[in-house]
Structures are given as C-alpha cells and as structure tokens.
Design an enzyme around this catalytic site. Structure first.
Site, short mmCIF file in Angstrom:
data_model
loop_
_atom_site.label_atom_id
_atom_site.label_comp_id
_atom_site.label_asym_id
_atom_site.label_seq_id
_atom_site.Cartn_x
_atom_site.Cartn_y
_atom_site.Cartn_z
CD GLN A 46 -29.62 -52.01 130.07
OE1 GLN A 46 -30.49 -52.19 130.91
NE2 GLN A 46 -28.78 -52.97 129.72
CG ASP A 47 -30.41 -51.12 125.15
OD1 ASP A 47 -29.73 -52.08 124.79
OD2 ASP A 47 -31.51 -51.27 125.72
N PRO A 48 -32.17 -48.09 123.60
CG PRO A 48 -31.70 -46.85 121.69
CD PRO A 48 -31.04 -47.72 122.71
#
Length: 204
Positions: A46-48
C-alpha cells in the site's frame, strides 16, 4: 511520463513543509535490483512504513538493524509454513528477494512521517498502474500477490498467462491469519511449470 512529473513536483512541494519517507534517494529503489525481463513475482503493497528509519523503497521491507515489523513477521511465518525447515530470517531487509526477481512495489511511493495513507492522492498510483500494465503485457509469465483489499482494488487486471493470487493483508489485525497463506509455494509451482524456475524465498 506526465503523471510521474506531477507526482515528483507534488513530492518536492510537500517535502518542504513535512518529513517525507522514504528518503528521496530510495523512492525508486524498487527499480534497482532486477531488470523487467527478470521479474518473476510482483508483491503489491500500500504505502511505505511511516516511522523514521524503516522504509527504504521496497514494499514490506525495512533496513537492516530495524526491528522486523509485525506484518513482515507474519510473512516470514507463512514462508516457513510453505517450506518446512526454512530458517527464520534475523532481519527485515528483503533485498535478497528483490535481486531474485521479486518486485516489492507499493501503490504509493511516499508517505508523510507518522501518517499512513497521507500520500495516496499524490499521483504515484498512475505510475504504478503503468508499471504493472507494462509488466503484464511484456513480461512473464508472472505471479502477482495481492494481499488485502487495497492491493486487490489497485491492481486492475492481468493477462491470462499470469497467476494472480489474493489473500488477506499480513497485518496482525486481519481476519484470516496470514500464516495459512500458501502463495509462496503456489508461485514456485507455477513458475517451474512455465520454465521460469522458482524463487529462493530464504533471507540471509
């Protein structure tokens, strides 16, 4: 690509007023380890990670010396269940996987420190979609691992020659325990069947 330039401009604007992760030099780290034709598996995140010192440009991976996050601990547990006797890694850096043809790609390439999902509208999604579409069209056969509703919504579609595997997210909060995910063994069986050779999922 125009949308890449837009995302980079927005990244530069935001980085002047907030702490953005990962460091700028690592935003495109996922491109460094294997040529497109050598990619065998795509794991879509999804995201870092949004805590300082964790994210370094590879989905689910953290720098050496950083405690292994719970989601990655669950991924490791699943690998061990897929391959009984596999050693438990002592760190959370997945560069070994990346070098062996596993593309560890987040749908958002940056995040504001301490704020998960904060850069979901930055424009990275269009770049990631283009990367996935090109791989699907020109590479393979590939295995796509989509863990959780976000990755499954973001993915779109792949050609019939690819294998698309879905499961719950490896987060400890997910309904289905990730330890029961058999994607790693399924991926290797598919790759070997198509003459590409399985992935060595060990981490040294």
């Amino acid at each position: 690509m125009p949308y890449t330039r837009h995302a980079l401009r927005e990244y530069e604007r935001r980085s002047r007023v907030e702490q953005v992760l990962p460091p700028k030099a690592d935003i495109f780290a996922w491109t460094r380890y294997a040529a497109p034709e050598d990619i065998k598996v795509v794991i879509l995140g999804q995201d870092p990670y949004h805590s300082r010192g964790q994210a370094h440009g590879l989905a689910f991976s953290v720098n050496r010396g950083v405690p292994v996050p719970p989601s990655l601990q669950n991924i490791y547990a699943a690998v061990q269940k897929n391959f009984p006797g596999a050693p438990r890694p002592s760190h959370g850096c997945l560069e070994d996987w990346a070098r062996r043809g596993v593309l560890l790609l987040n749908t958002s390439l940056t995040v504001r420190s301490g704020a998960p999902g904060s850069h979901s509208s930055l424009g990275w999604g269009r770049l990631v979609h283009a990367v996935l579409a090109r791989l699907s069209a020109e590479s393979g056969p590939l295995v796509f691992m989509l863990w959780g509703a976000h990755a499954q919504r973001a993915f779109g579609a792949a050609g019939k020659r690819h294998l698309v595997l879905t499961y719950s997210h490896p987060s400890p909060l997910s309904r289905a325990p990730f330890v029961h995910c058999t994607h790693f063994a399924e991926a290797n069986a598919f790759l070997e069947q198509h003459g590409r050779g399985g992935v060595d999922w060990s981490i040294v």
